[in-house]
Design an enzyme around this catalytic site. Structure first.
Site, PDB file in Angstrom:
ATOM      1  N   HIS A  65       0.852  -1.186   0.000  1.00  0.00           N
ATOM      2  CA  HIS A  65       0.000   0.000   0.000  1.00  0.00           C
ATOM      3  C   HIS A  65       0.885   1.231   0.000  1.00  0.00           C
ATOM      4  O   HIS A  65       1.995   1.210   0.544  1.00  0.00           O
ATOM      5  CB  HIS A  65      -0.905  -0.003   1.246  1.00  0.00           C
ATOM      6  CG  HIS A  65      -2.007   1.004   1.201  1.00  0.00           C
ATOM      7  ND1 HIS A  65      -1.840   2.311   1.594  1.00  0.00           N
ATOM      8  CD2 HIS A  65      -3.304   0.891   0.805  1.00  0.00           C
ATOM      9  CE1 HIS A  65      -2.981   2.958   1.440  1.00  0.00           C
ATOM     10  NE2 HIS A  65      -3.881   2.123   0.970  1.00  0.00           N
TER      11      HIS A  65
ATOM     12  N   ASP B 293      -8.013  -4.298  -0.426  1.00  0.00           N
ATOM     13  CA  ASP B 293      -8.570  -4.852  -1.658  1.00  0.00           C
ATOM     14  C   ASP B 293      -8.439  -6.364  -1.738  1.00  0.00           C
ATOM     15  O   ASP B 293      -9.096  -7.000  -2.556  1.00  0.00           O
ATOM     16  CB  ASP B 293      -7.870  -4.232  -2.879  1.00  0.00           C
ATOM     17  CG  ASP B 293      -8.025  -2.728  -2.923  1.00  0.00           C
ATOM     18  OD1 ASP B 293      -9.167  -2.269  -2.883  1.00  0.00           O
ATOM     19  OD2 ASP B 293      -7.003  -2.023  -2.987  1.00  0.00           O
TER      20      ASP B 293
END
Length: 456
Positions: A334, A391
């Site tokens: 991320h 996700d």
């Protein structure tokens, strides 16, 4: 800047240097960063954060030195002060208005979280009842507005339809365009939260050439949305409570995430005093990209590709490590989190029982769990801080609920809406807010003389 920390940055020629220091003679005196340009020195104030990184205020830089900063992707730039969301990527912390995301996901409803983000405090029972009633009162859309959806081809991507439809609210409610009229902003806030599920459901059903299902204001927010999506108008509708709960958790986890791409877009559009509707449409458009809201679709497609290749996780990991192989593992790492994304832990806990109930021994879940174990133990993933992100599991839940992949980003937008609204409203109340106007470092041709066409 922590007490006593000093750093120096210098250019090779020695033309520029910066020293950060704290004056310790008085606790009331602020920290400053000293920037030296040639023989000129600037004292730039260091503004403290409640938590996290403090900021060097460079507002005087251009005026006093003729220089700007260069920061691709705004990785080191804070364009605003904000009191909404705190994110500590190194330690895996996410809080809305000071409340840990783990507690909110376990104990609140999505509309409670929306109220918290927008107004700064959790509602009491009376406030929540009034808030919920207001939203239920505005879920319906006008007949003329419904015809808006019929103009789109059935193969249109739902995100294209939703972005257009949200912007179109400005045309149907032209009196709500004043960002400094408190009553207008309040009504636009309620309308957006109420109507986006109706819009999203209508966009989805359009892709299937199905007539929209009207809202059922007796149902809770998530159950009403699921009915508008999946109900057969000729049959009674019964909400699956586990499905509604899973959707609620996902919406809460996506509700805000500090100054990300879509939120920054909302603020940039709104900085021109564009109304709330069109600013939200800008956020939806930014969210659509595969590097932002579209990543969960790519995760699911990756899991399906691994399954189609025999389900060999070890092979997939070897390919991902090979720089010459175009295959990549999606859902790991991320931009901000350098630890396990706290939202991924919550989603994983919600995903396993739901998937087992709906699909039994779900093969994609098994692949995902194996990949997660690799990420937590393989030195390559650990050294590169490639932990599962939000996700990684969200697409599996959307799939289990019956949503096609093209709806995943629409669901993300539904969750992120209260955060966008809160950020937009915070900006409008900030006396130091200005229209967004980034600078650039020009690297093109210097002045040239024009050459007539017959001489080129």
């Amino acid at each position: 800047m922590p007490r006593g920390l000093r750093s120096e940055l210098s250019r090779t020629e020695g033309q520029y240097s910066m020293t950060t220091s704290e004056r310790v003679s008085s606790a009331a005196e602020a920290q400053v960063a000293r920037l030296r340009v040639g023989d000129k020195e600037l004292a730039l104030p260091i503004e403290p954060a409640t938590e996290g990184q403090s900021a060097i205020n460079i507002a005087p830089l251009l005026k006093d030195t003729g220089l700007v900063t260069l920061d691709y992707g705004y990785a080191n730039t804070a364009p605003t002060r904000s009191a909404i969301t705190y994110l500590d990527g190194d330690n895996g912390i996410l809080r809305y208005r000071g409340y840990p995301i783990e507690e909110l996901a376990e104990s609140t409803t999505f509309l409670e979280v929306a109220y918290l983000l927008i107004y700064g405090e959790l509602p009491n029972a009376q406030q929540l009842a009034a808030w919920t009633d207001q939203i239920r009162h505005h879920t319906w859309i006008r007949l003329a507005y419904r015809q808006f959806f019929e103009a789109f081809p059935t193969e249109a991507h739902p995100m294209a339809v939703v972005a257009s439809a949200v912007s179109g609210l400005s045309a149907f409610y032209p009196g709500s365009g004043n960002p400094h009229d408190a009553a207008d902003v309040e009504l636009a806030t309620i309308r957006l939260l109420a109507k986006l599920p109706t819009i999203a459901a209508a966009a989805f059903r359009r892709t299937r050439s199905e007539a929209p299902v009207v809202p059922d204001d007796d149902l809770e927010y998530e159950a009403n949305f699921l009915k508008m999506i999946f109900a057969d108008p000729s049959k009674p509708w019964v909400t699956d409570p586990e499905a509604a709960h899973a959707l609620r958790v996902l919406l809460i986890l996506h509700a805000d995430h500090e100054q990300n791409c879509s939120t920054s877009t909302v603020r940039m559009v709104g900085s021109s005093l564009a109304n709330l509707y069109v600013s939200m449409s800008g956020g939806i458009a930014a969210l659509w990209g595969p590097l932002h809201g579209g990543a969960n679709q790519e995760v699911l497609e990756m899991l399906e590709a691994i399954a189609a290749d025999g389900g060999d996780v070890a092979k997939a990991v070897r390919r991902a490590k090979d720089k010459d192989d175009p295959f990549r593992l999606m859902g790991f790492g991320h931009r901000v989190y350098k630890n396990y994304d706290p939202r991924a832990k919550i989603i994983k806990a919600a995903a396993e029982p739901l998937l087992m109930k709906m699909h039994g021994d779900d093969h994609l879940l098994r692949i995902a769990l194996e990949l997660e174990q690799v990420a937590l133990s393989d030195p390559y993933f650990v050294d590169h801080k490639l932990y599962p992100n939000v996700d990684f599991y969200s697409g599996l839940i959307y799939r289990a609920l019956g949503f096609p992949t093209e709806m995943f980003t629409v669901l993300f937008a539904m969750g992120r809406l209260p955060g966008w609204i809160a950020q937009w409203r915070e900006m409008m109340h900030d006396p130091q807010a200005r229209i967004g106007r980034p600078r650039q470092l020009y690297v093109g041709q210097p002045r040239r003389s024009f050459v007539p066409l017959d001489q080129r």
